[in-house]
Design a protein around this motif. Structure first.
Motif, PDB file in Angstrom:
ATOM      1  N   THR A  96      22.797  73.216  30.146  1.00  0.00           N
ATOM      2  CA  THR A  96      23.008  71.871  30.704  1.00  0.00           C
ATOM      3  C   THR A  96      22.161  70.846  29.974  1.00  0.00           C
ATOM      4  N   GLY A  97      20.891  71.162  29.801  1.00  0.00           N
ATOM      5  CA  GLY A  97      20.001  70.241  29.098  1.00  0.00           C
ATOM      6  C   GLY A  97      20.381  70.057  27.646  1.00  0.00           C
ATOM      7  N   LEU A  98      20.722  71.155  26.991  1.00  0.00           N
ATOM      8  CA  LEU A  98      21.096  71.093  25.578  1.00  0.00           C
ATOM      9  C   LEU A  98      22.321  70.225  25.358  1.00  0.00           C
ATOM     10  N   GLU A  99      23.358  70.422  26.160  1.00  0.00           N
ATOM     11  CA  GLU A  99      24.609  69.687  25.968  1.00  0.00           C
ATOM     12  C   GLU A  99      24.498  68.237  26.440  1.00  0.00           C
ATOM     13  N   ALA A 100      23.724  67.984  27.481  1.00  0.00           N
ATOM     14  CA  ALA A 100      23.518  66.601  27.920  1.00  0.00           C
ATOM     15  C   ALA A 100      22.775  65.811  26.854  1.00  0.00           C
ATOM     16  N   LYS A 101      21.819  66.419  26.241  1.00  0.00           N
ATOM     17  CA  LYS A 101      20.991  65.744  25.236  1.00  0.00           C
ATOM     18  C   LYS A 101      21.754  65.489  23.937  1.00  0.00           C
ATOM     19  N   GLU A 102      22.557  66.448  23.498  1.00  0.00           N
ATOM     20  CA  GLU A 102      23.127  66.386  22.151  1.00  0.00           C
ATOM     21  C   GLU A 102      24.604  66.018  22.105  1.00  0.00           C
ATOM     22  N   HIS A 103      25.351  66.192  23.210  1.00  0.00           N
ATOM     23  CA  HIS A 103      26.799  66.013  23.111  1.00  0.00           C
ATOM     24  C   HIS A 103      27.439  65.146  24.194  1.00  0.00           C
ATOM     25  N   ALA A 104      26.917  65.158  25.415  1.00  0.00           N
ATOM     26  CA  ALA A 104      27.655  64.507  26.508  1.00  0.00           C
ATOM     27  C   ALA A 104      26.891  63.429  27.252  1.00  0.00           C
ATOM     28  N   GLY A 105      25.549  63.469  27.248  1.00  0.00           N
ATOM     29  CA  GLY A 105      24.797  62.541  28.074  1.00  0.00           C
ATOM     30  C   GLY A 105      25.025  62.844  29.545  1.00  0.00           C
ATOM     31  N   PRO A 106      24.865  61.858  30.443  1.00  0.00           N
ATOM     32  CA  PRO A 106      25.104  62.084  31.873  1.00  0.00           C
ATOM     33  C   PRO A 106      26.525  62.552  32.185  1.00  0.00           C
ATOM     34  N   ALA A 107      27.460  62.295  31.262  1.00  0.00           N
ATOM     35  CA  ALA A 107      28.845  62.741  31.472  1.00  0.00           C
ATOM     36  C   ALA A 107      28.987  64.253  31.366  1.00  0.00           C
ATOM     37  N   VAL A 108      27.865  64.953  31.213  1.00  0.00           N
ATOM     38  CA  VAL A 108      27.914  66.410  31.181  1.00  0.00           C
ATOM     39  C   VAL A 108      28.522  66.958  32.476  1.00  0.00           C
ATOM     40  N   ASP A 254      19.227  54.053  36.938  1.00  0.00           N
ATOM     41  CA  ASP A 254      19.251  53.446  35.605  1.00  0.00           C
ATOM     42  C   ASP A 254      19.572  54.475  34.522  1.00  0.00           C
ATOM     43  N   ASN A 255      19.261  55.726  34.797  1.00  0.00           N
ATOM     44  CA  ASN A 255      19.540  56.781  33.818  1.00  0.00           C
ATOM     45  C   ASN A 255      21.032  57.023  33.648  1.00  0.00           C
ATOM     46  N   TYR A 256      21.834  56.447  34.556  1.00  0.00           N
ATOM     47  CA  TYR A 256      23.285  56.616  34.467  1.00  0.00           C
ATOM     48  C   TYR A 256      23.965  55.397  33.847  1.00  0.00           C
ATOM     49  N   ARG A 257      23.179  54.434  33.385  1.00  0.00           N
ATOM     50  CA  ARG A 257      23.780  53.221  32.807  1.00  0.00           C
ATOM     51  C   ARG A 257      24.631  53.559  31.586  1.00  0.00           C
ATOM     52  N   ASP A 258      24.106  54.397  30.724  1.00  0.00           N
ATOM     53  CA  ASP A 258      24.861  54.845  29.555  1.00  0.00           C
ATOM     54  C   ASP A 258      25.461  56.211  29.890  1.00  0.00           C
ATOM     55  N   PHE A 259      26.552  56.181  30.622  1.00  0.00           N
ATOM     56  CA  PHE A 259      27.084  57.413  31.218  1.00  0.00           C
ATOM     57  C   PHE A 259      27.673  58.366  30.177  1.00  0.00           C
ATOM     58  N   ALA A 260      28.423  57.847  29.219  1.00  0.00           N
ATOM     59  CA  ALA A 260      29.088  58.708  28.228  1.00  0.00           C
ATOM     60  C   ALA A 260      28.774  58.212  26.819  1.00  0.00           C
ATOM     61  N   PRO A 261      27.551  58.406  26.360  1.00  0.00           N
ATOM     62  CA  PRO A 261      27.153  57.873  25.047  1.00  0.00           C
ATOM     63  C   PRO A 261      27.906  58.497  23.883  1.00  0.00           C
ATOM     64  N   TYR A 262      28.402  59.712  24.073  1.00  0.00           N
ATOM     65  CA  TYR A 262      29.117  60.400  22.985  1.00  0.00           C
ATOM     66  C   TYR A 262      30.634  60.362  23.177  1.00  0.00           C
ATOM     67  N   LYS A 263      31.089  59.523  24.122  1.00  0.00           N
ATOM     68  CA  LYS A 263      32.519  59.294  24.368  1.00  0.00           C
ATOM     69  C   LYS A 263      33.223  60.579  24.825  1.00  0.00           C
ATOM     70  N   ILE A 318      24.441  66.417  37.803  1.00  0.00           N
ATOM     71  CA  ILE A 318      24.200  65.040  38.262  1.00  0.00           C
ATOM     72  C   ILE A 318      22.704  64.831  38.520  1.00  0.00           C
ATOM     73  N   THR A 319      22.092  65.790  39.185  1.00  0.00           N
ATOM     74  CA  THR A 319      20.674  65.684  39.525  1.00  0.00           C
ATOM     75  C   THR A 319      19.800  65.589  38.282  1.00  0.00           C
ATOM     76  N   LEU A 320      20.042  66.443  37.307  1.00  0.00           N
ATOM     77  CA  LEU A 320      19.225  66.452  36.085  1.00  0.00           C
ATOM     78  C   LEU A 320      19.266  65.112  35.379  1.00  0.00           C
ATOM     79  N   CYS A 321      20.456  64.561  35.223  1.00  0.00           N
ATOM     80  CA  CYS A 321      20.602  63.317  34.465  1.00  0.00           C
ATOM     81  C   CYS A 321      20.148  62.090  35.258  1.00  0.00           C
ATOM     82  N   LEU A 322      20.038  62.214  36.577  1.00  0.00           N
ATOM     83  CA  LEU A 322      19.478  61.122  37.374  1.00  0.00           C
ATOM     84  C   LEU A 322      17.946  61.158  37.363  1.00  0.00           C
ATOM     85  N   MET A 323      17.375  62.331  37.155  1.00  0.00           N
ATOM     86  CA  MET A 323      15.925  62.459  37.138  1.00  0.00           C
ATOM     87  C   MET A 323      15.306  61.965  35.836  1.00  0.00           C
TER      88      MET A 323
END
Length: 607
Positions: A96-108, A254-263, A318-323
């Protein structure tokens, strides 16, 4: 172990041994002359076996080659907890952390929704087979019945690879969270071997240790494994609920402002890898042979565990990307580091302990499932029959369990997690796609029942479904344009409608049937193939190399062993359970039933 005898029982039991008879007992391997003769017949034998499909009854009867029955001790409650125990582990706590950071952002979270839908569709396809063919072979047995021996063997090889890689990945993640629990860096628990190449030079002795402990539980008892899994899973669920509640209390929108940075492309790329997080539920299907009431227990257990798991995955993502901002998420222990970042440093120990419990369950269920796959493959002699032995004392396949976990330990010792995750997703998506195709074949094509015209229409529709799905996936991989989908998607829709409207059902399910056929399995095919298009090319190269190795083994060993064992039973009255994919060569269900009734105590067969 047992071999054929003349005492009327068909079997002579003896203690554990490792003689040539245990591994290569077939006629083709009795002497070098026999083997050379067999190799010369390879083309004709291959054509014979590639056109041969097993029958439901044959898959059920082949259980006798394990010489002892597996004990029927499981119900739907056990299967549901096995399902959750099999799935909730390294995927959610590491990837979850790996893919949120490198590929999906909060849209993971959307990536988890996509991969969850794909997994759920595959689960439905599995349930019908598991209810009607309740054997330990899982998808290998289902494919042998509907798509033939050769396709089943290639899938079987990838099933074995899937479990070895999956177990290795979880074992390495186990080390990472143990390090967190001990306030250490994971690399402190690993040995760096500079002489080895990158991705294979971080040696992990702790991974071997945990696999050895799991092996003891898996060998001892299936019911005992179920109880351990139940306890571990309950603790795990409590920890997950703690993470969700405590994490949401410390959420920052605020961590969800850029929800899908990698489209959108990033979402699907992450989804293909995160499919790894759902791997394991198919292990539950291998326990059908040990289930008291498969028609009731398997659908409830499989579907129920998958719905609960998907819901928890989405809430955790959802929880991880909000924290924490997605750019700051730690790739190795994302939840532990996220709690540290919000001032709850003590919580990382709770998270690490919960993760260890979860990954222990995943390893345990995987060990139980992979051994049962290998057991059933060995019953057909496509793998040495020594692996098919079931202990009369424990009712478990000890040989298969020990060998599979030894291979898992070796891979875990050398190979990094990211290499394992991508390769695992390919094998799994490939197998799930084949099972979905097999379900359509089961419903719409029965030799001797389906007319030639209906068969040809069905083949054309299946080809269009596969072709349009592959085209959609390939188009996604080479361009960001959308116009091509206006061609490929309508073709898929029309092909599925074609099956629904123009091809009559050839067989209806007896006890439990997948709903919305042909739409549900057709959608499963499309989404599995689409996700394959999002996996990196290096993983496909590794997948190709493994498939070539499988073909080499099949041509030189598996083909001749299975051919010999089929011919050995061909002259006996119960060998009439064989059915050919060529029309006119398949007996009716009534004929097969009569043949089965005429066995009169003979050893049970399979093709």
């Amino acid at each position: 172990m047992g071999v054929l005898s003349e005492d009327g029982t068909g079997l002579r039991r003896r203690g554990c041994s490792c003689s040539k008879e245990d591994f290569l007992p077939e006629e083709s391997f009795r002497s070098w002359g026999n083997y050379v003769s067999a190799l010369k017949q390879t083309p004709s034998r291959f054509m014979d076996r590639v056109l041969t499909r097993s029958a439901d009854q044959a898959e059920l009867e082949v259980k006798s080659r394990s010489h002892n029955e597996m004990k029927k001790t499981l119900n739907w409650w056990d299967l549901m907890w096995f399902g959750m125990g099999a799935v909730i582990g390294a995927g959610i706590f590491v990837l979850t952390g790996l893919e949120a950071k490198e590929h999906a952002g909060p849209a993971v979270v959307l990536s988890y929704v996509v991969s969850g839908i794909s997994a759920l569709l595959s689960v439905f396809c599995y349930t019908e087979f598991a209810v009607e063919i309740p054997v330990a072979g899982g998808s290998f047995a289902y494919l042998r019945v509907e798509l033939g021996e050769f396709v089943a063997f290639i899938a079987a090889g990838n099933i074995i690879l899937e479990y070895i890689i999956g177990g290795a990945a979880v074992a390495r993640s186990w080390t990472s969270y143990l390090a967190t629990l001990c306030n250490q860096d994971p690399d402190d628990f690993r040995i760096h071997a500079s002489a080895l190449t990158d991705d294979y030079n971080e040696l992990d002795p702790i991974a071997i240790g945990i696999i050895a402990v799991i092996c003891l539980f898996a060998v001892f008892s299936t019911k005992g494994s179920s109880r351990l899994n139940y306890i571990a899973s309950v603790v795990h669920i409590v920890v997950i609920l703690f993470i969700i509640i405590a994490g949401l209390i410390n959420a920052d929108t605020d961590n969800y402002r850029d929800f899908a940075p990698y489209k959108v492309r990033g979402i699907f790329k992450a989804s293909a890898v995160l499919f790894f997080a759902y791997v394991g539920f198919d292990a539950v299907a291998t326990m059908a042979e040990e289930t008291k009431n498969p028609a009731r227990d398997i659908p409830i257990g499989l579907v129920g565990s998958m719905v609960i798991t998907t819901t928890l995955y989405c809430l955790l993502a959802i929880t991880l990307c909000l924290m924490q901002p997605y750019k700051d998420i730690d790739k190795d222990a994302p939840f532990s580091v996220a709690f540290k970042a919000v001032g709850m440093n003590w919580a990382k120990y709770v998270v690490a302990a919960g993760a260890l419990k979860g990954m222990t369950s995943v390893l345990l269920v995987g060990a139980v499932g992979q051994a049962r796959y290998l057991t059933h493959i060995a019953r057909t002699h496509m793998m040495p029959p020594w692996f098919a032995n079931v202990s009369p004392k424990t009712g478990t396949p000890i040989n298969a369990t020990v060998v599979m976990l030894a291979a898992t330990a070796i891979v875990a010792f050398f190979t990094k997690l990211d290499v394992l995750a991508n390769l695992l997703s390919i094998s799994t998506l490939f197998i799930f796609m084949l099972v979905s195709v097999a379900l359509l074949v089961r419903r719409y094509y029965v030799s001797g029942v389906t007319t030639t015209a209906d068969r040809n229409k069905f083949i054309a529709c299946i080809a269009l479904i596969l072709g349009s799905s592959i085209a959609t996936s390939a188009y996604w991989g080479v361009t960001e344009d959308w116009i091509g989908y206006c061609i490929t998607v309508p073709i898929w829709i029309l092909a599925t409608i074609g099956i629904k409207v123009f091809v009559p059902h050839a067989r209806d399910p007896k006890l439990w049937g997948v709903p919305l056929v042909p739409w549900l399995p057709s959608a499963s095919i499309a989404i599995n193939i689409f996700l394959l298009g999002s996996i990196d090319s290096a993983s496909f190269v590794r997948f190709g190399v493994w498939t070539v190795l499988l073909l080499i083994y099949y041509i030189f060993f598996g083909l001749h062993a299975s051919y010999d064992i089929a011919k050995e039973y061909e002259g006996k009255d119960y060998a009439m359970t064989l059915k050919k994919t060529e029309e006119g060569n398949t007996l009716s269900t009534a004929s097969m039933a009569v043949a089965a009734d005429q066995k009169n105590g003979h050893a049970n067969p399979s093709t």
